[in-house]
Design a protein around this motif. Structure first.
Motif, PDB file in Angstrom:
ATOM      1  N   GLY A 163       1.002  -1.160   0.247  1.00  0.00           N
ATOM      2  CA  GLY A 163       0.277   0.022   0.197  1.00  0.00           C
ATOM      3  C   GLY A 163       0.934   1.198   0.471  1.00  0.00           C
ATOM      4  O   GLY A 163       1.465   1.920   1.162  1.00  0.00           O
ATOM      5  N   VAL A 164       1.085   1.696  -1.500  1.00  0.00           N
ATOM      6  CA  VAL A 164       2.142   2.872  -1.178  1.00  0.00           C
ATOM      7  C   VAL A 164       1.713   3.851  -1.855  1.00  0.00           C
ATOM      8  O   VAL A 164       0.565   3.055  -2.938  1.00  0.00           O
ATOM      9  CB  VAL A 164       3.344   2.679  -1.582  1.00  0.00           C
ATOM     10  CG1 VAL A 164       3.611   1.603  -0.600  1.00  0.00           C
ATOM     11  CG2 VAL A 164       3.192   1.952  -3.162  1.00  0.00           C
ATOM     12  N   ASP A 165       2.038   5.551  -2.232  1.00  0.00           N
ATOM     13  CA  ASP A 165       2.001   5.809  -3.180  1.00  0.00           C
ATOM     14  C   ASP A 165       3.009   6.032  -4.779  1.00  0.00           C
ATOM     15  O   ASP A 165       2.752   6.737  -5.597  1.00  0.00           O
ATOM     16  CB  ASP A 165       2.037   7.766  -3.024  1.00  0.00           C
ATOM     17  CG  ASP A 165       0.950   7.849  -1.859  1.00  0.00           C
ATOM     18  OD1 ASP A 165      -0.474   7.496  -2.164  1.00  0.00           O
ATOM     19  OD2 ASP A 165       1.984   8.001  -0.505  1.00  0.00           O
ATOM     20  N   LEU A 166       3.632   5.522  -4.766  1.00  0.00           N
ATOM     21  CA  LEU A 166       4.523   5.209  -5.684  1.00  0.00           C
ATOM     22  C   LEU A 166       5.903   4.433  -5.566  1.00  0.00           C
ATOM     23  O   LEU A 166       5.599   4.261  -4.416  1.00  0.00           O
ATOM     24  CB  LEU A 166       5.416   6.887  -6.418  1.00  0.00           C
ATOM     25  CG  LEU A 166       6.121   7.708  -5.419  1.00  0.00           C
ATOM     26  CD1 LEU A 166       6.872   8.469  -6.139  1.00  0.00           C
ATOM     27  CD2 LEU A 166       6.115   7.688  -4.050  1.00  0.00           C
ATOM     28  N   SER A 167       6.215   3.887  -6.732  1.00  0.00           N
ATOM     29  CA  SER A 167       7.222   2.987  -6.043  1.00  0.00           C
ATOM     30  C   SER A 167       8.666   2.870  -7.379  1.00  0.00           C
ATOM     31  O   SER A 167       8.963   3.067  -8.479  1.00  0.00           O
ATOM     32  CB  SER A 167       6.466   1.331  -7.173  1.00  0.00           C
ATOM     33  OG  SER A 167       5.083   0.794  -6.423  1.00  0.00           O
ATOM     34  N   PRO A 168       9.507   3.674  -6.232  1.00  0.00           N
ATOM     35  CA  PRO A 168      11.114   3.626  -7.512  1.00  0.00           C
ATOM     36  C   PRO A 168      11.900   2.909  -7.826  1.00  0.00           C
ATOM     37  O   PRO A 168      12.523   2.919  -8.484  1.00  0.00           O
ATOM     38  CB  PRO A 168      11.253   4.950  -5.976  1.00  0.00           C
ATOM     39  CG  PRO A 168      11.023   4.575  -5.114  1.00  0.00           C
ATOM     40  CD  PRO A 168       9.582   3.743  -5.471  1.00  0.00           C
ATOM     41  N   ILE A 169      11.279   1.522  -6.804  1.00  0.00           N
ATOM     42  CA  ILE A 169      12.357   0.606  -7.773  1.00  0.00           C
ATOM     43  C   ILE A 169      11.522  -1.070  -7.977  1.00  0.00           C
ATOM     44  O   ILE A 169      12.248  -1.808  -7.909  1.00  0.00           O
ATOM     45  CB  ILE A 169      13.301  -0.106  -6.248  1.00  0.00           C
ATOM     46  CG1 ILE A 169      12.889  -0.506  -4.890  1.00  0.00           C
ATOM     47  CG2 ILE A 169      14.152   1.343  -6.059  1.00  0.00           C
ATOM     48  CD1 ILE A 169      13.826  -0.872  -3.955  1.00  0.00           C
ATOM     49  N   ALA A 170      10.765  -0.543  -8.290  1.00  0.00           N
ATOM     50  CA  ALA A 170      10.227  -1.805  -8.882  1.00  0.00           C
ATOM     51  C   ALA A 170      10.044  -2.486  -9.950  1.00  0.00           C
ATOM     52  O   ALA A 170       9.564  -3.430 -10.220  1.00  0.00           O
ATOM     53  CB  ALA A 170       8.229  -1.382  -9.062  1.00  0.00           C
ATOM     54  N   ASP A 171      10.633  -1.453 -11.061  1.00  0.00           N
ATOM     55  CA  ASP A 171      11.201  -2.286 -12.480  1.00  0.00           C
ATOM     56  C   ASP A 171      13.040  -2.147 -12.411  1.00  0.00           C
ATOM     57  O   ASP A 171      13.229  -2.651 -13.474  1.00  0.00           O
ATOM     58  CB  ASP A 171      11.508  -0.999 -13.263  1.00  0.00           C
ATOM     59  CG  ASP A 171      11.914  -1.765 -14.890  1.00  0.00           C
ATOM     60  OD1 ASP A 171      11.095  -2.686 -14.724  1.00  0.00           O
ATOM     61  OD2 ASP A 171      12.063  -1.394 -15.700  1.00  0.00           O
ATOM     62  N   LEU A 172      13.193  -2.861 -10.596  1.00  0.00           N
ATOM     63  CA  LEU A 172      14.540  -3.389 -10.316  1.00  0.00           C
ATOM     64  C   LEU A 172      14.613  -4.818 -10.299  1.00  0.00           C
ATOM     65  O   LEU A 172      13.923  -4.705  -8.968  1.00  0.00           O
ATOM     66  CB  LEU A 172      15.755  -1.869  -9.874  1.00  0.00           C
ATOM     67  CG  LEU A 172      15.838  -0.430 -10.261  1.00  0.00           C
ATOM     68  CD1 LEU A 172      16.416  -0.182  -8.750  1.00  0.00           C
ATOM     69  CD2 LEU A 172      16.470  -0.774 -11.414  1.00  0.00           C
ATOM     70  N   MET A 173      15.375  -5.580 -10.661  1.00  0.00           N
ATOM     71  CA  MET A 173      15.628  -6.837 -10.192  1.00  0.00           C
ATOM     72  C   MET A 173      16.473  -6.264  -8.570  1.00  0.00           C
ATOM     73  O   MET A 173      16.824  -5.608  -7.990  1.00  0.00           O
ATOM     74  CB  MET A 173      15.850  -7.593 -10.791  1.00  0.00           C
ATOM     75  CG  MET A 173      15.805  -8.132 -12.560  1.00  0.00           C
ATOM     76  SD  MET A 173      14.316  -9.449 -11.559  1.00  0.00           S
ATOM     77  CE  MET A 173      14.311  -9.532 -13.248  1.00  0.00           C
ATOM     78  N   LYS A 174      16.541  -7.232  -7.625  1.00  0.00           N
ATOM     79  CA  LYS A 174      16.635  -7.418  -6.361  1.00  0.00           C
ATOM     80  C   LYS A 174      18.382  -7.426  -6.518  1.00  0.00           C
ATOM     81  O   LYS A 174      18.619  -6.857  -6.063  1.00  0.00           O
ATOM     82  CB  LYS A 174      16.092  -8.972  -6.055  1.00  0.00           C
ATOM     83  CG  LYS A 174      17.165  -8.614  -4.353  1.00  0.00           C
ATOM     84  CD  LYS A 174      16.323  -7.952  -3.380  1.00  0.00           C
ATOM     85  CE  LYS A 174      17.135  -8.606  -1.710  1.00  0.00           C
ATOM     86  NZ  LYS A 174      15.827  -7.494  -1.119  1.00  0.00           N
ATOM     87  N   SER A 175      19.050  -8.143  -7.713  1.00  0.00           N
ATOM     88  CA  SER A 175      20.243  -8.088  -7.860  1.00  0.00           C
ATOM     89  C   SER A 175      20.744  -6.370  -8.521  1.00  0.00           C
ATOM     90  O   SER A 175      22.102  -6.007  -8.215  1.00  0.00           O
ATOM     91  CB  SER A 175      20.765  -8.849  -8.262  1.00  0.00           C
ATOM     92  OG  SER A 175      19.768  -8.977  -9.924  1.00  0.00           O
TER      93      SER A 175
END
Length: 265
Positions: A163-175
């Protein structure tokens, strides 16, 4: 297998920071609030937000938290505050709130369901707390989920850390988050720690819960359909692929928009 992309980390860093700043300015807010867990995702996210120059509030929200998680989170916060004057922090100890909640709901004999529901409750209490601070100070809640968690296996709590307003790292794999963490000089104590959601009050890791490491999940996530049908896999690869497919299918309700009943009659 589809090759992992090679990122220019400095450009990725600049791109995300500019994206964050632009979104915040268009939204007419003062900055960002982030829950700090002691893990690499929240550390990288808060460091990215700090670079915008806008107000950044780092919130610690312990609920029977493991001591190692607390110390790692505080080390990062102190480092960030020394580096950026726009960063502040606050602690909201939710342990008593969590314990009061447990007293108000019925127990169940199904221990697995009980522990899982209470773990998700911890996450949702934290989400509520972040939105309290967001409302008070005019901030956006910055999500800390990476691509594997958010779009691969759905390893997050719906309406909790999801539950957030925006996702800055959601297009980055964990590595890739780790690559960015090294570039940002995130403390080694965080970079070397085994990933954990910290929702069970013990030292179990994400790998313990999922049954596969993030490197293995990334491998499965990058496989093409043709590779899945034509390649010869080891027994471990078959097991990882099975884990990934099951979680990806079972957690589509988290990854897809809320279904709406459309009235056509």
């Amino acid at each position: 297998m589809t090759k992992k992309r090679i990122l220019q980390i400095d450009k990725v860093n600049t791109h995300i920071v500019e994206w964050l700043k632009s979104y915040a300015e268009k939204s007419k807010v003062n900055g960002f609030v982030i829950g700090i867990s002691g893990g690499v995702d929240s550390a990288v996210t808060s460091a990215l937000c700090a670079q915008t120059g806008l107000k950044v509030l780092c919130v610690e929200m312990p609920i029977h938290q493991a001591h190692s998680h607390v110390t790692r989170g505080r080390e990062h916060i102190e480092q960030l505050k020394k580096q950026f004057s726009n960063v502040s922090s606050i602690e909201a100890d939710l342990t008593s709130v969590f314990e009061d909640f447990k007293k108000q709901v019925p127990e169940t004999s199904d221990e697995h369901k009980l522990h899982l529901s209470l773990a998700n409750t911890r996450s949702r209490l934290r989400m509520t707390t972040l939105y309290y601070f967001a409302g008070i100070y005019g901030l956006l809640v910055a999500g800390t989920g990476n691509k594997v968690e958010d779009f691969g296996v759905g390893f997050f709590t719906k309406y909790g850390d999801g539950g957030v307003d925006l996702s800055p790292i959601a297009d980055l794999m964990k590595s890739e988050v780790y690559e960015l963490g090294i570039y940002l000089k995130i403390p080694n104590s965080i970079l070397m720690a085994a990933p954990t959601d910290g929702l069970f009050g013990d030292e179990r890791t994400d790998e313990d819960q999922i049954g596969a490491s993030y490197d293995e999940l990334e491998w499965a996530m990058l496989l093409t359909d043709s590779e899945i049908t034509t390649n010869v896999f080891t027994e471990r690869e078959k097991e990882v692929l099975k884990i990934y497919k099951k979680l990806n299918q079972n957690n589509q309700h988290k990854m897809n928009p809320i279904p709406v009943c459309t009235i056509n009659c």
